[in-house]
Scaffold this motif. Structure first.
Motif, PDB file in Angstrom:
ATOM      1  N   SER A 209      36.069 -84.041  20.932  1.00  0.00           N
ATOM      2  CA  SER A 209      35.241 -82.637  21.501  1.00  0.00           C
ATOM      3  C   SER A 209      35.115 -81.760  20.119  1.00  0.00           C
ATOM      4  CB  SER A 209      35.953 -82.074  22.470  1.00  0.00           C
ATOM      5  OG  SER A 209      35.867 -82.758  23.540  1.00  0.00           O
ATOM      6  N   MET A 210      36.188 -81.949  19.312  1.00  0.00           N
ATOM      7  CA  MET A 210      36.067 -80.620  18.053  1.00  0.00           C
ATOM      8  C   MET A 210      35.111 -81.572  17.077  1.00  0.00           C
ATOM      9  SD  MET A 210      39.611 -79.211  17.730  1.00  0.00           S
ATOM     10  CE  MET A 210      40.790 -80.492  18.078  1.00  0.00           C
ATOM     11  N   GLN A 212      32.578 -83.543  17.792  1.00  0.00           N
ATOM     12  CA  GLN A 212      31.209 -83.463  18.446  1.00  0.00           C
ATOM     13  C   GLN A 212      30.656 -81.914  18.077  1.00  0.00           C
ATOM     14  OE1 GLN A 212      30.651 -84.706  22.340  1.00  0.00           O
ATOM     15  NE2 GLN A 212      29.088 -83.366  22.427  1.00  0.00           N
ATOM     16  N   GLU A 213      31.568 -81.015  18.235  1.00  0.00           N
ATOM     17  CA  GLU A 213      31.010 -79.592  18.181  1.00  0.00           C
ATOM     18  C   GLU A 213      30.598 -79.492  16.676  1.00  0.00           C
ATOM     19  OE1 GLU A 213      34.066 -77.191  19.175  1.00  0.00           O
ATOM     20  OE2 GLU A 213      33.853 -77.540  21.421  1.00  0.00           O
ATOM     21  N   THR A 214      31.311 -79.897  15.629  1.00  0.00           N
ATOM     22  CA  THR A 214      31.122 -79.800  14.148  1.00  0.00           C
ATOM     23  C   THR A 214      29.887 -80.523  13.843  1.00  0.00           C
ATOM     24  OG1 THR A 214      33.417 -79.713  13.724  1.00  0.00           O
ATOM     25  CG2 THR A 214      31.955 -80.483  11.987  1.00  0.00           C
ATOM     26  N   GLU A 216      27.267 -81.254  15.819  1.00  0.00           N
ATOM     27  CA  GLU A 216      26.111 -80.752  16.416  1.00  0.00           C
ATOM     28  C   GLU A 216      25.774 -79.278  15.898  1.00  0.00           C
ATOM     29  OE1 GLU A 216      27.122 -80.059  20.521  1.00  0.00           O
ATOM     30  OE2 GLU A 216      26.174 -82.045  21.279  1.00  0.00           O
ATOM     31  N   ARG A 217      26.835 -78.590  15.291  1.00  0.00           N
ATOM     32  CA  ARG A 217      26.498 -77.454  14.346  1.00  0.00           C
ATOM     33  C   ARG A 217      25.598 -77.933  13.291  1.00  0.00           C
ATOM     34  NH1 ARG A 217      31.809 -75.514  15.970  1.00  0.00           N
ATOM     35  NH2 ARG A 217      32.553 -76.225  13.928  1.00  0.00           N
ATOM     36  N   ARG A 221      22.874 -83.622  17.003  1.00  0.00           N
ATOM     37  CA  ARG A 221      23.044 -83.318  18.294  1.00  0.00           C
ATOM     38  C   ARG A 221      23.206 -84.428  19.380  1.00  0.00           C
ATOM     39  NH1 ARG A 221      17.975 -80.671  21.829  1.00  0.00           N
ATOM     40  NH2 ARG A 221      18.731 -80.774  23.951  1.00  0.00           N
ATOM     41  N   ARG A 278      34.685 -82.817   9.028  1.00  0.00           N
ATOM     42  CA  ARG A 278      34.382 -81.592   8.821  1.00  0.00           C
ATOM     43  C   ARG A 278      33.853 -81.251   7.170  1.00  0.00           C
ATOM     44  NH1 ARG A 278      39.367 -78.664  12.346  1.00  0.00           N
ATOM     45  NH2 ARG A 278      38.101 -78.562  14.447  1.00  0.00           N
TER      46      ARG A 278
END
Length: 288
Positions: A209-210, A212-214, A216-217, A221, A278
């Motif tokens: 999840s982390m 994916q968030e990175t 998508e930012r 997407r 990241r």
């Protein structure tokens, strides 16, 4: 696909006979598994020949439509486990299931389940484990109903059913009895929850999840319809230097669906991959 459909439906007259034929063929010819190395329905049918209920249901729907039988895919929960100790049906997340419904003339929509059984172990062992699990779950429900949710209305209703006059003396005795019973239930519940097999970890899911968030930012997407594997494959195709997400997706699946807690070494490796993602994620590459 058309050749396989012709093989299955050869000699079958009528839509109902075709529906039962494809249901029987998939159950007997393919193997149920939570994981499949294939990338789609064709791999499931012709290469790996194993997969989860979504593969079986999708295959049945496509094959029946090849034969001209109107078919729809259905997903929900297979709530067939009745708890005889608590008098309720127990519906759990791992009972999520997919099946199909075929429209048969004169009968309407007929439910078909082409997925074979996937249980392992001796039948007596499954029955014994099931009875123990249902007994514990019934106790858990009673704990929440009669202790956690024991409000004034529930108290008066209990006293009325027992035929006890609601007085200060009787309430004091009832509360003392209730406190003793609650203490016993609490100790039993604590012992059950402390048992190592009931502990769960979701480190791999959190790491994915982390990641994916990175991404998508950074503009990579994930569409709502993409599974974690599909998302990882699209990221790798667009950015080969971010292909480490594929490993995180596999760890995510093993932890969530196979129920396999990841080792310290595997979690450490996953965290290293996350840090690498990241560092590499930067400029936005795709947008809708």
């Amino acid at each position: 696909m058309a050749e396989l459909a012709g093989k299955i439906f050869r000699g079958q007259a009528g839509d109902l006979a075709k529906a039962r034929a494809v249901e029987k063929y998939l159950r007997l010819t393919y193997t149920y598994s939570l994981f499949s190395k294939g990338q789609g329905l064709e791999d499931f049918l012709f290469v790996t020949r194993q997969g989860n209920c979504e593969y079986f249901a999708s295959a049945a729907a496509v094959l029946l439509r090849h034969a001209g039988v109107p078919t729809r895919l259905v997903s929900g929960f297979l709530a067939g486990e009745f708890n005889e100790y608590g008098n309720f049906y127990d519906v759990r997340q791992n009972q999520a299931h997919a099946w199909v419904e075929a429209h048969i003339g004169g009968l309407g929509w007929v439910r078909l389940d082409p997925t074979p059984a996937g249980e392992a172990g001796p039948a007596w062992g499954r029955r014994l484990a099931g009875r123990a699990a249902r007994w514990l779950e019934a106790g858990n429900v009673r704990w929440y109903r009669h202790v956690i949710g024991y409000d004034t209305y529930a108290q008066r209703n209990t006293f009325h059913r027992l035929g006890v006059a609601v007085s200060r003396w009787n309430i004091a005795r009832a509360l003392a009895w209730l406190a003793a019973a609650a203490a016993i239930v609490f100790l039993v519940r604590s012992a059950v929850l402390a048992w190592p097999r009931r502990r769960t970890r979701r480190a791999a899911q959190d790491i994915f999840s982390m990641a994916q968030e990175t991404l998508e930012r950074a503009g990579l997407r994930r569409e709502p319809s993409w599974t974690p594997r599909e998302y990882a494959a699209k990221v790798a195709a667009k950015r080969p230097d971010l292909s480490g997400l594929t490993r995180l997706a596999e760890e995510h699946y093993l932890e969530l669906y196979a129920g396999l807690p990841r080792s310290k070494e595997e979690i450490a490796e996953a965290r290293n991959i996350l840090e690498d993602i990241r560092k590499r994620a930067g400029k936005r590459f795709w947008r809708r």
